[in-house]
Design a protein around this motif. Structure first.
Motif, short mmCIF file in Angstrom:
data_model
loop_
_atom_site.label_atom_id
_atom_site.label_comp_id
_atom_site.label_asym_id
_atom_site.label_seq_id
_atom_site.Cartn_x
_atom_site.Cartn_y
_atom_site.Cartn_z
N GLY A 83 -18.67 34.58 -7.39
CA GLY A 83 -18.65 33.70 -6.23
C GLY A 83 -20.00 33.04 -6.05
N THR A 84 -20.24 32.47 -4.87
CA THR A 84 -21.48 31.78 -4.57
C THR A 84 -22.33 32.63 -3.63
OG1 THR A 84 -20.35 29.66 -4.82
CG2 THR A 84 -22.45 29.63 -3.64
N PHE A 85 -23.62 32.73 -3.97
CA PHE A 85 -24.53 33.60 -3.22
C PHE A 85 -25.86 32.90 -2.98
CE2 PHE A 85 -21.53 36.06 -5.61
CZ PHE A 85 -21.02 36.92 -4.65
N SER A 86 -26.54 33.29 -1.89
CA SER A 86 -27.82 32.65 -1.55
C SER A 86 -29.00 33.28 -2.28
CB SER A 86 -28.06 32.68 -0.04
OG SER A 86 -28.03 34.01 0.43
N ALA A 87 -28.83 34.47 -2.83
CA ALA A 87 -29.92 35.14 -3.54
C ALA A 87 -29.36 35.97 -4.69
CB ALA A 87 -30.71 36.04 -2.59
N LEU A 88 -30.16 36.17 -5.72
CA LEU A 88 -29.74 36.97 -6.87
C LEU A 88 -29.34 38.37 -6.45
CD1 LEU A 88 -29.45 37.27 -9.97
CD2 LEU A 88 -31.87 37.87 -10.03
N GLY A 89 -30.09 38.98 -5.56
CA GLY A 89 -29.80 40.33 -5.11
C GLY A 89 -28.49 40.47 -4.36
N ASP A 90 -27.92 39.34 -3.92
CA ASP A 90 -26.64 39.37 -3.21
C ASP A 90 -25.44 39.40 -4.15
OD1 ASP A 90 -28.08 39.19 -0.83
OD2 ASP A 90 -27.81 37.01 -0.66
N VAL A 91 -25.65 39.12 -5.44
CA VAL A 91 -24.54 39.11 -6.40
C VAL A 91 -24.07 40.56 -6.59
CG1 VAL A 91 -23.81 38.56 -8.76
CG2 VAL A 91 -25.46 37.07 -7.58
#
Length: 166
Positions: A83-91
């Motif tokens: 999906g789409t995420f605002s930060a790498l750590g959110d993936v």
């Protein structure tokens, strides 16, 4: 002309006179990588995911132009769009679901932007998060697309952040 990213997820062995060089120590932090093709129908240098080094004629990921921009692996079941995420750590790092993939499961290819001329800032996939296995499925990475581009001279770029999944 359209472009696609060829994700050559293969191990890189570097040979030298009288032996081989040591494989660099795996990094645990994120890296920003930009791959660039010099012109249409040519392949960029690759990036070695373990340390972020740009490698001529090798590496784990490379950019290639053809019909559309896409990430592709030589090994089936290597890419999982999250999906789409605002930060790498959110993936998310769970390997059981791939909600943003065409099939909802692990795939060999993930499509990025279309073949129209666009800048990195105009990319349609900014923030796309993926889990990516290397070719041997021995190392897992999470990746977040910063943007891709395609210019009128046939040069494509793909910029992403990547880090190993512990």
């Amino acid at each position: 002309m359209r472009a696609w990213l060829s994700l050559s997820l293969s191990l890189l062995f570097v040979g030298g006179c009288g032996g081989t060089e040591a494989v660099p120590e795996e990094s645990t932090g994120p890296r920003r990588v930009t791959l660039v093709t010099p012109s249409a129908a040519t392949e960029s240098d690759g990036v070695r995911l373990a340390d972020g080094a740009i490698v001529a004629g090798g590496g784990d990921l490379s950019l290639y132009q053809a019909m559309v921009l896409s990430l592709s692996s030589p090994t089936p079941g290597s890419l999982c769009a999250k999906g789409t995420f605002s930060a790498l750590g959110d993936v998310p790092t769970e390997v059981d679901t791939c909600p943003a993939g065409l099939t909802g499961s692990w795939e060999q290819r993930t499509y990025l932007s279309g073949a129209t001329t666009h800048t990195t800032e105009q990319s349609s996939v900014i923030g796309l998060g993926l889990l990516v296995w290397n070719a041997d499925h021995t190392a897992l990475y999470r990746l977040r697309v910063i943007g891709d581009s395609y210019d009128g001279q046939g040069v494509s770029t793909a910029t992403f952040d990547v880090e190993p999944v512990p």
